[in-house]
Design a protein around this motif. Structure first.
Motif, PDB file in Angstrom:
ATOM      1  N   GLU A  14       8.472  -1.680   7.035  1.00  0.00           N
ATOM      2  CA  GLU A  14       7.212  -1.827   6.308  1.00  0.00           C
ATOM      3  C   GLU A  14       6.017  -1.714   7.240  1.00  0.00           C
TER       4      GLU A  14
ATOM      5  N   GLU B 253       5.624   1.969   8.014  1.00  0.00           N
ATOM      6  CA  GLU B 253       5.020   2.634   6.863  1.00  0.00           C
ATOM      7  C   GLU B 253       3.503   2.413   6.849  1.00  0.00           C
ATOM      8  N   GLN B 254       3.088   1.177   7.053  1.00  0.00           N
ATOM      9  CA  GLN B 254       1.660   0.855   7.035  1.00  0.00           C
ATOM     10  C   GLN B 254       0.909   1.566   8.144  1.00  0.00           C
TER      11      GLN B 254
ATOM     12  N   CYS C 261       0.388   5.226   7.275  1.00  0.00           N
ATOM     13  CA  CYS C 261      -0.502   5.473   6.142  1.00  0.00           C
ATOM     14  C   CYS C 261      -1.898   4.892   6.337  1.00  0.00           C
TER      15      CYS C 261
ATOM     16  N   GLY D 151       8.087   4.826   2.459  1.00  0.00           N
ATOM     17  CA  GLY D 151       7.894   3.800   1.445  1.00  0.00           C
ATOM     18  C   GLY D 151       8.752   4.043   0.218  1.00  0.00           C
ATOM     19  N   GLU D 152       8.902   5.310  -0.166  1.00  0.00           N
ATOM     20  CA  GLU D 152       9.742   5.643  -1.318  1.00  0.00           C
ATOM     21  C   GLU D 152      11.211   5.339  -1.044  1.00  0.00           C
TER      22      GLU D 152
END
Length: 437
Positions: free
Chosen positions: A410, A413-414, A417, A391-392
């Motif tokens: 994205e 990433e989701q 996490c 994400g960073e």
């Protein structure tokens, strides 16, 4: 560093941070003259054993450091400090942690290198708790109430006396960085890998300039005269003996060796042998000076998040190179029964092309290589760290990223996490997704 004379002369009026290290045995009452502005108070490196009962009169105090003092108990007066969010009492003589000593807004607690055997159940009632540093104590268990700390992201419990990791710990939805080396519960390092590592005589090394220093040791450039008389430029890391916030430096050394060879890890050439002070050390490849740190360490404000330079930007290809390299390195470590424990941008070196190296094994821990539920959970906790890193990187891409690729990253990433720990993908799947993008 400020002086007691400055404080007593009224020269520090209006400051927001006070640093006093001058052999104090008593808390200077003049500090209360700063109550209208003081937010950060650093009294580390003194000889204090108590704090005043009216400490709460420092109504704006957010951060308190009292490391390297002589406290045997975490002072109860801290619990009355309503604005206090960060407490650091590393390297004292603390045995007791009263529940009443924990302020209501506690976010970051450092009790590394003390003599604590138990923690109060009230710790689990601090809903803002995000970072918990407990390495180098005598803990045999963690309070079950910590299972309520759904914001807890980083916990260091290395070098204690824990015989098992509680199941609830492995299901915490936000847990991202976990270090537990040096407990009876830990799987042992690969003895064969340690024994197979060449010994390099100290007399064959000529140290030059210092390249860096961390909590666990000092890294210097050196010239190594090999057995065939050829000379090679290398890096030498000499380990300190004291406990770090992550755990024992010697556990770090074992993890570096056991990790073996990988293109995105710094290569170990051998162990230092024959140091005149019996200091432990590693001889490693010398990193090209074109490599730099991806990010800076977390700040007091960011707590568990890295700090990036304002102008830090990447093309999509460079960002994907970084993500793929770190995913590959982390997957390699997991296959060798190692969790890195500190998968962060500040521990990644990279060049302008996105070629990268994952370093700093200070928080690494060993786990079984068999596919048990615990092994899978430990690995998926680290996957969340990768998801945060991804994400960073995404937030800093300034060119070359199509809408389809952005949506794909994205989504990844989701997934990394998500709150369901075992629902996260493993690194083999992550690598496949990145390759397809």
């Amino acid at each position: 560093m400020h002086t007691l004379a400055q404080l007593r002369a009224g020269e520090l009026s209006g400051i927001t941070r006070l640093d006093l290290s001058c052999g104090l045995t008593d808390f200077p009452r003049e500090i209360f003259d700063l109550a209208d502005t003081l937010e950060v108070l650093n009294l580390s490196g003194n000889a204090l054993s108590s704090l005043p009962d009216d400490l709460h009169c420092l109504s704006r105090l957010r951060v308190l450091f009292c490391s390297d003092n002589q406290f045997t108990e975490l002072p109860e007066c801290l619990g009355q400090c309503t604005a206090l969010t960060m407490i650091g009492f590393k390297a004292n003589r603390i045995v007791d942690v009263p529940g009443g000593a924990l302020p209501p807004l506690l976010r970051w607690l450092i009790l590394t290198d003390n003599q604590i055997e138990t923690l109060p159940s009230e710790l689990g009632e601090r809903a803002n708790l995000q970072k918990l540093m407990l390495a180098g104590n005598r803990l045999k268990a963690l309070p079950p109430s910590l299972s309520q700390c759904h914001r807890l992201e980083l916990i260091r419990i290395a070098a204690n006396q824990l015989t098992e990791l509680p199941q609830w710990l492995l299901t915490l939805p936000s847990l991202t960085w976990l270090a537990y080396a040096g407990n009876p519960l830990e799987t042992e390092a690969d003895a064969a890998a340690l024994q197979a590592t060449p010994l390099i005589e100290w007399s064959a090394l000529r140290l030059q300039e210092q390249l860096g220093e961390g909590a666990s040791g000092v890294i210097s450039r050196a010239i190594w005269q090999r057995d065939d008389a050829s000379l090679q430029a290398v890096a030498v890391k000499l380990y300190k003996g004291e406990m770090t916030s992550d755990g024992s430096p010697l556990h770090e050394m074992n993890a570096c060796i056991t990790a073996g060879l990988h293109a995105n890890l710094i290569r170990v050439l051998g162990r230092v042998h024959g140091h005149p002070d019996d200091q432990q050390g590693l001889v490693m490849q010398l990193i090209d000076p074109s490599f730099r740190n991806l990010a800076g360490l977390p700040s007091l404000a960011s707590c568990s998040r890295d700090v990036y330079a304002n102008d830090c930007r990447f093309s999509a290809d460079v960002a994907l190179n970084i993500a793929a390299g770190i995913a590959s390195a982390a997957g390699h470590l997991h296959q060798h029964g190692i969790t890195h424990g500190d998968l962060y941008g500040h521990n990644i070196l990279l060049n302008e092309h996105g070629e990268c190296l994952l370093g700093d094994f200070g928080a690494a821990s060993f786990h079984a290589t068999t596919g048990t539920a615990q092994t899978q959970a430990l690995q998926r906790i680290e996957v969340r760290a990768f998801g945060i890193l991804l994400g960073e990187l995404l937030a800093r891409i300034n060119s070359g990223l199509s809408d389809d690729r952005r949506r794909g990253l994205e989504t990844l990433e989701q997934r990394c996490c998500q709150a369901d720990v075992l629902g996260r993908p493993g690194f083999s799947e992550i690598i496949e997704v990145l390759e397809n993008l």
